[in-house]
Structures are given as C-alpha cells and as structure tokens.
Scaffold this motif. Structure first.
Motif, PDB file in Angstrom:
ATOM      1  N   VAL A 154      43.233  14.579  29.600  1.00 15.74           N
ATOM      2  CA  VAL A 154      42.623  14.923  28.303  1.00 15.74           C
ATOM      3  C   VAL A 154      43.492  14.474  27.121  1.00 15.74           C
ATOM      4  O   VAL A 154      44.009  15.278  26.361  1.00 15.74           O
ATOM      5  N   LEU A 155      43.603  13.168  27.002  1.00 14.96           N
ATOM      6  CA  LEU A 155      44.331  12.636  25.851  1.00 14.96           C
ATOM      7  C   LEU A 155      43.399  12.601  24.646  1.00 14.96           C
ATOM      8  O   LEU A 155      42.174  12.636  24.812  1.00 14.96           O
ATOM      9  N   PHE A 156      43.974  12.513  23.450  1.00 22.67           N
ATOM     10  CA  PHE A 156      43.142  12.397  22.251  1.00 22.67           C
ATOM     11  C   PHE A 156      42.675  10.944  22.162  1.00 22.67           C
ATOM     12  O   PHE A 156      43.492  10.046  21.936  1.00 22.67           O
ATOM     13  N   PRO A 157      41.376  10.700  22.338  1.00 21.45           N
ATOM     14  CA  PRO A 157      40.922   9.309  22.464  1.00 21.45           C
ATOM     15  C   PRO A 157      41.103   8.471  21.205  1.00 21.45           C
ATOM     16  O   PRO A 157      41.173   7.251  21.281  1.00 21.45           O
ATOM     17  N   HIS A 158      41.198   9.142  20.038  1.00 22.42           N
ATOM     18  CA  HIS A 158      41.280   8.397  18.780  1.00 22.42           C
ATOM     19  C   HIS A 158      42.719   8.106  18.356  1.00 22.42           C
ATOM     20  O   HIS A 158      42.936   7.509  17.313  1.00 22.42           O
ATOM     21  N   ARG A 170      53.469  14.209  26.124  1.00 22.10           N
ATOM     22  CA  ARG A 170      52.903  14.950  24.991  1.00 22.10           C
ATOM     23  C   ARG A 170      53.201  16.452  25.125  1.00 22.10           C
ATOM     24  O   ARG A 170      53.561  17.109  24.147  1.00 22.10           O
ATOM     25  N   TYR A 178      51.922  14.135  18.552  1.00 20.98           N
ATOM     26  CA  TYR A 178      50.959  15.028  17.868  1.00 20.98           C
ATOM     27  C   TYR A 178      51.575  16.390  17.513  1.00 20.98           C
ATOM     28  O   TYR A 178      51.491  16.850  16.380  1.00 20.98           O
ATOM     29  N   PRO A 238      46.469  19.079  31.585  1.00 23.28           N
ATOM     30  CA  PRO A 238      45.249  19.395  32.324  1.00 23.28           C
ATOM     31  C   PRO A 238      44.935  18.357  33.403  1.00 23.28           C
ATOM     32  O   PRO A 238      45.551  17.292  33.444  1.00 23.28           O
ATOM     33  N   TYR A 291      45.572   2.539  23.347  1.00 25.67           N
ATOM     34  CA  TYR A 291      44.693   3.706  23.244  1.00 25.67           C
ATOM     35  C   TYR A 291      44.404   4.247  24.652  1.00 25.67           C
ATOM     36  O   TYR A 291      44.457   3.482  25.617  1.00 25.67           O
ATOM     37  N   LYS A 332      41.819   4.758  26.350  1.00 27.09           N
ATOM     38  CA  LYS A 332      40.815   4.037  27.156  1.00 27.09           C
ATOM     39  C   LYS A 332      41.412   2.813  27.863  1.00 27.09           C
ATOM     40  O   LYS A 332      40.818   2.305  28.810  1.00 27.09           O
TER      41      LYS A 332
END
Lengths: 349, 248
Positions: free
Chosen positions: A80-84, A141, A93, A76, A125, A127
C-alpha cells in the motif's frame, strides 16, 4: 524500544479477549489461518480500528491516542504505497508531515534507501516497482517514522520464494540492528519457523498459545493448535547416538535418524504431510524407511489421513493426496513402506 | 505518432471533400447547403469584420466565469461532502433533488429573479457545472483506498494533511473527469441560453443568422463552437496529465 501489551482486547465479531505481551526489542510472530483476526489485531495496536480492552506501550495505555500519535510503523500485506508519490516521497512522507526541513528529510531518506537497498529506485513511482521492491519501500517508509513498534502484516506473502528468502534475512538483520519491537504476521508455519523468536497462535480471534515454536509444536495447548500446526506425530526419545550432524534416536521402538545440533534430544516430531506411504519399496538408503500396516484411514476431500502401525504399538499419521492413495489401491490392512524425510523432522531439546 | 496524426486527419479531410462535392453538385440550393469553401470565406469575412471575435469573446467570458465559479464551488462543497459525513448527510438529499433539473430549466426562473443581463448566462453555466463537478469530487474523495488513508495516519498525518497530501491528489482523476465533461457542456448550455434570452454571443449570432437565412454564418459559428469545446477539453486533459503524472 517499548514493550507492547494487550489486555483483554476484543473487537466485535473478530477478536475475543486477547492477552499478549511482546517484550522490548522482541521479534514476535503472530501465526494463524486466514480470517483468524491477525490483521485486525495489528489494526488494534496501530489504533486503526475500534476495540475494547487495553493496549499498552511500555506499560502505559495508548487507547486514547489516535493512529497518527501512536508512532507505529505498519507494513501492510500489499505494501500500500502512495501511488501519486515517487519512492523518495513515499519514504519521506512521515518526516514531511512532521515538519522536518527539506535537507533533513533528504538526508534521512537517503540513509533509509541505502539501508533497505533501494537507493537506485528513488525517482520511480510505485506502479513501476516489482512486488519485492514495493515491500522494501513500504519497510523503509515505516522505519522513517522512527516507530516505537513495527507491525508487519504478511509482508512476504506475495513474493516469489527467492525474493521472500532475501527479504526475510534482511528483515531479521534490520530488526536486530535497530532493536525494534516487531510483530510479524503470517499464516505460514515454515515462515514463522524461519523468522525465529516467540510465536502466538491466533485462531478464530483467540490467542490460543504463545510460546516458542518448538514448544507449540511439541506441546500444543489444544486440538485447534494441534490441527493448525499440521497434526504432528510426536515421538518420545528413549536414547540417542550422535553421528556428526545427525543422530540415531530410539523412539518408542523404532530407530530414526534426525538432525543433530549437539543438544540433548527429548522428543522428535514429524508433520503428517511429511510421512510418505508407498505400496512398493521406496528406492534409496534404508534410513528412516520402515514397514507398516494401514490400520485406519479417513478421506478429507482431496486428502486422506492414514493411520499406520509401524510395529509394536507405535502408530503414525500420514496425510497424503487422495489421488495417490487410490492410485496405489491402499486400504485397511495393507502392508506399506513408510518414508520420513530427514529435513522434515523437528527435534525438541 | 506522426502516422497516427495523419490517420486522424484523413477522415476529416474526406468528410470536408464529400461536403464540398455534394454542395457543388447542388442537390440542394447553395443558400441552404453552402460548400465548405464558401463557409471558410464567410468565416474569414466574419473574422475580418470583428463580428465573430466580438461574439465569441462574449460567450467565452460567460463560459469561463460560470465554469470557474461552478468548479470552485463544486470542488469546495464536494470536498466537504466527501470528507465529512455530517455535511454529506445534510446536503445530499437537497442536491440529489436539484441535480436532475436541466440547467436550461432554470432559465425562466432566473430571468424573473435576476433579469436579462450578464449575470444570467453566467448563472446558467454555473448551475450546469456545479452539480456534476460536485458529485465527481465526492466520488473521487470517497473512492480513495481506505488502506492508503490508514497508512498515512500511522505515519503521523493529521486530518488536514491527509486531505491535502493524500485524499485530494488521489481524487484528482475523478475531479478532472467532471471538469472535462462539464467544460464541453458549458459551451452547449451558453449557446442555448444566448439563443433564447441574450442578445449577444455566438448563440445570438446563430439565431439572428437563422432569421436572415445565412446558413454559411451558422455553419461558421458551429465550427468555431466545435473547436472551442474541443480546445477546452484538451486544455483540461493537458492540465490533468501534468497534475496526475504518476498515472501515465
């Protein structure tokens, strides 16, 4: 890799009767202004939004398949990565949810991190990543899922020019080496030009034209396409004389110097934004520099669309900032110098 | 960091010194406003005699039992409501009517229904914790970015995997906000319940000390309460930081 086909696809208020076929292993660019429905179209293909019509992968309808079973790789706009999850877990994933063993996940992730040049980021991570790094992680990913189709939604739009350039090259390299059927969305004409391949023009939810970019530029199917591609000035080539990397082309009575790649030249096009007007003589070599007369102009907010006669019946359109137009006291009937940048000239063979 | 800790301690030390000085100056009789040192001596005696520990443990067990049950139920129902629109539509109207009732408002009704026993304070703490934790969980689950969920779907995640690997971990910060706030609130509620209806616990000790004019005991109990609230919140904060390491 399968082909992707859309038959009479519509979506409330956004898409209207879209028909499209992207061939097996093809890199297809979907080009259109903001709000034209590009992202919605990708969401339809991915199975993320309801629609009417039929979507086919390799000739088989996939309308009944939910997003998790369509095997589509989606990158996207804002990655839009998974922040956690750290980079390694983000990339792995899809492998984890499919039940692969830890060793298998680790091996595949390592391979993909290497392929996308982000091995050094594996424990970070999201961020702590730059925009370019985030996009690479999102790409890795998407590839990890071993997708049938890769959907890229303006993946370069938030990047600085240098990063965007490098990522563009890498995207093309990866697409070719993996032979992935890819749909690349952008609103930027020059980006579409650089990515190559076929281009589809989406405008207000309708696919207006789908062809190679030169064909779209030189033969726009309608006024909207003509408008979106920058109101190109198109000249017919009467004759041309190759001079190494350039050629002198006789276009309707004027002599233009254009880039030459050794193929016959039939038409020449110049974006109205790439034609510069000046009341005073422009310094530099007397190449692609002409004298003309303003025959008409129209103010469009902060820009002015100026019609200039170059001699005989040949007329060109130039779009210039209103400030520059008024600053030079240009007006109807005024004599001007017209300069066309060599690199801005597009050639149809 | 060390300097920050010192700066944090200075106002407390100053407050205790002023308290000691005012009490020693005897503007009020010392039995009504005892000095800090006197309260410390009383606390030492209460600890030594086992009275404080006995009552504190009673309150602690009630708080823990009520809070853990309230949290489990609140998070569980919150997940169902946050994830399933039909469940949310069925339960939200009922819960939105029950939630505004103060936990202590249930006391007379519960005294009649379940009697005055250990179940009463546990139920009160349960009711106090359940609703806020429930709504924080619902909010947490609903505030997970739709795009993140969509991407996980395209990567092959089933509904159960979406919940366990994406939605719940991302809802944790909201859930922990509810848990932290309610951990402190549980202590406040249990004290009030013990004052009114239960003969044991810190609340009961407070109310009996009031009738004996033992302000030093009251103050010692309040200090223990303050520390208990603070420790509960800090423990949950520590747990939150461990479980949501990606945010820090």
């Amino acid at each position: 890799m399968p082909s992707v086909e859309l038959r009479n696809v519509s979506n409330d208020y956004i898409l209207c009767d879209v028909n499209l076929r992207v061939e097996d292993g093809e890199f297809f660019t979907l080009l259109g202004p903001t709000g034209s429905g590009k992202t919605t179209l990708l969401n339809v293909i991915a199975g993320l939004t309801p629609y009417r019509g039929t979507v086919l992968f390799n000739g088989k309808p996939v309308d009944h398949l939910p997003a998790e079973l369509r095997r589509v790789g989606y990158v996207p706009q804002n990655s839009v990565l998974f922040p956690h999850l750290d980079v390694k877990a983000n990339v792995g994933y899809s492998l984890k949810v499919r039940g692969l063993s830890r060793e298998e996940v680790d091996e595949k992730v390592r391979e993909l991190l290497k392929l996308t040049g982000i091995s050094h980021l594996e424990s970070r991570y999201p961020k702590d990543l730059s925009c370019g790094e985030r996009q690479r992680v999102a790409l890795a990913r998407a590839l990890a899922a071993n997708p049938k189709v890769l959907l890229l939604d303006e993946p370069l739009s938030n990047l600085d020019p240098k990063t965007s350039y490098h990522l563009r090259i890498e995207l093309k390299r990866l697409q070719r080496s993996l032979n992935l059927t890819t749909i690349f969305v952008t609103h930027d004409l020059s980006e579409a030009e650089e990515m190559g391949g076929r281009v589809g023009i989406l405008y207000k939810g309708r696919l207006l034209q789908s062809s190679t970019l030169p064909e779209i530029l030189f033969s726009p199917s309608c006024e909207e396409v003509f408008e979106f591609t920058g109101r190109l000035n198109i000249f017919n080539c009467q004759s041309y004389r190759p001079l190494g990397g350039v050629a002198e082309v006789d276009c309707d009575g004027i002599l233009l110097t254009v880039p030459y790649e050794g193929r016959p030249i039939r038409k020449v096009a110049v974006n109205s934004k790439d034609i510069f007007l000046s009341a005073e003589e422009i310094p530099g070599p007397n190449v692609n520099l002409f004298r003309g007369e303003i025959v008409d102009y129209k103010v469009n907010g902060s820009t002015v669309s100026v019609k200039v006669r170059l001699g005989g019946s040949l007329e060109v359109f130039s779009e210039m900032p209103r400030e520059a137009f008024e600053g030079q006291s240009l007006s109807k009937g005024k004599k001007v110098f017209v300069k066309i940048k060599l690199k801005a000239i597009k050639v149809s063979t | 960091m060390k300097a920050e800790k010192i700066l944090w301690v200075i106002p407390i030390l100053a407050f205790l010194a002023i308290w000691e000085a005012i009490a020693r100056a005897e503007f009020f009789p010392q039995y009504l406003f005892p000095p800090f040192s006197h309260v410390m001596v009383t606390m030492y005696m209460l600890i030594g005699s086992g009275i404080l520990a006995e009552n504190f443990v009673s309150s602690l067990v009630r708080v823990l039992a009520g809070f853990v049950l309230g949290a489990i139920a609140g998070i569980g129902v919150g997940i169902l409501m946050g994830y399933n629109e039909a469940v949310n539509r069925a339960l939200h109207p009922i819960f939105s009517l029950l939630m505004p009732i103060p936990a202590l408002g249930w006391l007379p009704l519960l005294m009649l229904w379940i009697g005055v026993g250990e179940a009463l304070p546990v139920t009160i703490v349960f009711l106090c914790s359940f609703f806020p934790i429930l709504y924080n969980t619902v909010t947490g689950i609903r505030s997970v970015d739709r795009e993140v969920i969509n991407i996980a779907r395209t990567l092959g995640a089933s509904k159960r995997q979406l919940l366990t690997t994406i939605i719940l971990p991302l809802a944790l910060p909201n859930i922990f906000t509810g848990l932290r706030l309610e951990a402190g609130m549980a202590w406040r509620v249990i004290i009030a319940a013990e004052m009114v209806a239960i003969p044991t616990g810190i609340g009961a000790l407070l109310i009996s000390s009031e009738s004996l004019l033992r302000v030093d005991v009251i103050m010692a109990c309040l200090m223990v309460l303050s520390l208990a609230c603070l420790c509960s919140e800090k423990l949950l904060l520590l747990l939150e930081r461990r479980l949501t390491r990606w945010r820090f």
